[in-house]
Scaffold this active site. Sequence first.
Site, PDB file in Angstrom:
ATOM      1  N   GLY A   1      -9.663   7.664  -1.911  1.00 49.56           N
ATOM      2  CA  GLY A   1     -10.518   9.001  -1.656  1.00 49.56           C
ATOM      3  C   GLY A   1     -11.150   8.830  -0.483  1.00 49.56           C
ATOM      4  O   GLY A   1     -11.277   8.063   0.385  1.00 49.56           O
TER       5      GLY A   1
ATOM      6  N   HIS B   1       1.344   4.944  -2.181  1.00 52.59           N
ATOM      7  CA  HIS B   1       0.881   5.942  -3.341  1.00 52.59           C
ATOM      8  C   HIS B   1       2.071   6.590  -3.953  1.00 52.59           C
ATOM      9  O   HIS B   1       2.867   7.114  -3.174  1.00 52.59           O
ATOM     10  CB  HIS B   1       0.253   6.842  -2.631  1.00 52.59           C
ATOM     11  CG  HIS B   1      -1.306   6.350  -2.217  1.00 52.59           C
ATOM     12  ND1 HIS B   1      -2.524   6.268  -2.841  1.00 52.59           N
ATOM     13  CD2 HIS B   1      -1.583   5.692  -0.941  1.00 52.59           C
ATOM     14  CE1 HIS B   1      -3.492   5.800  -2.191  1.00 52.59           C
ATOM     15  NE2 HIS B   1      -3.006   5.463  -0.924  1.00 52.59           N
TER      16      HIS B   1
ATOM     17  N   HIS C   1      -9.661   1.118  -0.372  1.00 52.18           N
ATOM     18  CA  HIS C   1      -9.484   1.960   0.983  1.00 52.18           C
ATOM     19  C   HIS C   1     -10.934   1.868   1.623  1.00 52.18           C
ATOM     20  O   HIS C   1     -11.785   2.121   1.141  1.00 52.18           O
ATOM     21  CB  HIS C   1      -9.263   3.399   0.729  1.00 52.18           C
ATOM     22  CG  HIS C   1      -7.872   3.596   0.189  1.00 52.18           C
ATOM     23  ND1 HIS C   1      -7.272   3.161  -1.021  1.00 52.18           N
ATOM     24  CD2 HIS C   1      -6.741   4.108   0.708  1.00 52.18           C
ATOM     25  CE1 HIS C   1      -6.322   3.534  -1.037  1.00 52.18           C
ATOM     26  NE2 HIS C   1      -5.843   4.228  -0.038  1.00 52.18           N
TER      27      HIS C   1
ATOM     28  N   GLU D   1     -11.214   3.610   7.105  1.00 61.97           N
ATOM     29  CA  GLU D   1      -9.680   4.444   7.577  1.00 61.97           C
ATOM     30  C   GLU D   1     -10.433   5.358   8.271  1.00 61.97           C
ATOM     31  O   GLU D   1     -10.191   5.874   9.527  1.00 61.97           O
ATOM     32  CB  GLU D   1      -9.146   4.834   6.545  1.00 61.97           C
ATOM     33  CG  GLU D   1      -7.775   5.714   6.980  1.00 61.97           C
ATOM     34  CD  GLU D   1      -7.139   6.277   5.633  1.00 61.97           C
ATOM     35  OE1 GLU D   1      -6.014   7.007   5.646  1.00 61.97           O
ATOM     36  OE2 GLU D   1      -7.742   6.186   4.671  1.00 61.97           O
TER      37      GLU D   1
ATOM     38  N   ASP E   1       1.970   3.484   3.125  1.00 56.71           N
ATOM     39  CA  ASP E   1       1.004   4.756   2.692  1.00 56.71           C
ATOM     40  C   ASP E   1       1.638   5.710   1.634  1.00 56.71           C
ATOM     41  O   ASP E   1       1.480   5.680   0.519  1.00 56.71           O
ATOM     42  CB  ASP E   1       0.215   5.239   3.831  1.00 56.71           C
ATOM     43  CG  ASP E   1      -1.133   5.515   3.192  1.00 56.71           C
ATOM     44  OD1 ASP E   1      -1.677   5.325   2.173  1.00 56.71           O
ATOM     45  OD2 ASP E   1      -1.883   6.200   4.017  1.00 56.71           O
TER      46      ASP E   1
ATOM     47  N   HIS F   1       0.711  -1.178   0.061  1.00 57.24           N
ATOM     48  CA  HIS F   1       0.027  -0.153  -0.044  1.00 57.24           C
ATOM     49  C   HIS F   1       0.856   1.234   0.074  1.00 57.24           C
ATOM     50  O   HIS F   1       1.473   1.810   0.960  1.00 57.24           O
ATOM     51  CB  HIS F   1      -1.148  -0.089   1.184  1.00 57.24           C
ATOM     52  CG  HIS F   1      -2.035   1.184   1.121  1.00 57.24           C
ATOM     53  ND1 HIS F   1      -3.333   0.795   1.174  1.00 57.24           N
ATOM     54  CD2 HIS F   1      -2.280   2.334   0.891  1.00 57.24           C
ATOM     55  CE1 HIS F   1      -4.207   1.642   1.287  1.00 57.24           C
ATOM     56  NE2 HIS F   1      -3.122   2.945   1.155  1.00 57.24           N
TER      57      HIS F   1
ATOM     58  N   ASP G   1       2.064   9.279  -5.674  1.00 57.08           N
ATOM     59  CA  ASP G   1       1.886  10.708  -5.533  1.00 57.08           C
ATOM     60  C   ASP G   1       2.256  11.435  -3.906  1.00 57.08           C
ATOM     61  O   ASP G   1       2.387  12.423  -3.760  1.00 57.08           O
ATOM     62  CB  ASP G   1       0.707  11.433  -6.006  1.00 57.08           C
ATOM     63  CG  ASP G   1      -0.436  10.857  -5.323  1.00 57.08           C
ATOM     64  OD1 ASP G   1      -0.214   9.624  -4.810  1.00 57.08           O
ATOM     65  OD2 ASP G   1      -1.618  11.206  -5.712  1.00 57.08           O
TER      66      ASP G   1
END
Length: 388
Positions: free
Chosen positions: A206, A50, A233, A236, A314, A48, A52
């Site tokens: 998102g 990302h 996701h 969370e 993450d 997991h 960006d």
Amino acid sequence: MNMASIRDDELPNATGIPSAARRTDISPPPALEVTEELLHALPKTDLHCHLDGSMRLKTILELAEQQKVKLLADTEDGLAQAIHMGQVCKSLDEYLVAFDVTLSVLQTAEALYRSAYELAVDAAAENVRYLEVRYSPALHLQKGLKMTTVIDSVLEGLRAAKRETGIKYGVIVCGIRHINPQTSMRLAELSVAYKNRGVIGFDLAGAEASFPAKDHKDAFQLILKNNVNCTAHAGEAFGPESISQAIHYLGAHRIGHGTRLREDGDLLNYVNDHRIPLEVCPTSNVQTGAVTSLAAHPLKFYFDYGLRVTINTDNRLITDTTVTKELWVAHKELGLSLEDLTTILVSGFKSAFLPFREKQDLLRSVNQEIATTLAAFETRPKMVRQPA
């Protein structure tokens, strides 16, 4: 017995009784101290992560200069402060400032290539053997790139890193909850087209509140009909109902975060019974306010109960972390033992979106590497502290 290929419920524990919580036959030497150096040396996954949220500060500054993009600061220290790097954020808006910054310079093929390459190289440097990089091509179109160009650029960067370091990788394409479901469908079609060409899964990311997973079920139906792996996701920043929708509407094979799963015991047992892995990101969960502190994180409860948990970063930049750091805080703040951590490491490889035979071969190699690494650290001379 081939430990890599048998089911979780067949794995014996120290007493010889099968246990779902114990998923490896590796028993670290009792006296072996857990150190960051040891955790760094062990083979790891990052399932997991990302793109960006995992750039280098220096790269952001250099890309901004090349692209004539105005940033919030023009030094690494200043930029780190501006994006709240490693800080607990007061709100989701404060946390999302960082993504506005990184996405502002990730709108060219060259920037995407470089960022993907550097992410994989950085992961390999801490002995991550298998990396799954996720991002949404829909967020990289501000300067006219085609979605196919976005995908190709990232894959080319990852391939270059693999040639240099040997790291294995896969790409997970993200649909975005607050963007319309039609966009998720376009992204699902893209994922299907790139199946077996580097894309190994589909995700829904998102804000969870006000943007239910079931709105995107058509995209996931396309994914499932084409036998593509999927995660989502969920749980969370919203309750277990979000997790339930991810599993029962989207057919998610893994759950991203799952922090609030503990609030629904029946659903927790369903996840456990069906061996649905959780992609746990402890420090990120503190940063975003999903948990109040590391001590309050449910990771250890999940592990002790028998759930298949994996430990991940993450966002390496925004949270200022690595897999090694996450393992270290799991040990120091949550009390997970070295045996627990090696079990979780193996669970990461078991949970990878890889073909069974390839995963089986990788598990054999990883189990051997873990055993060799532990033996090497056990035989190292002990440091004797001199009195002050």
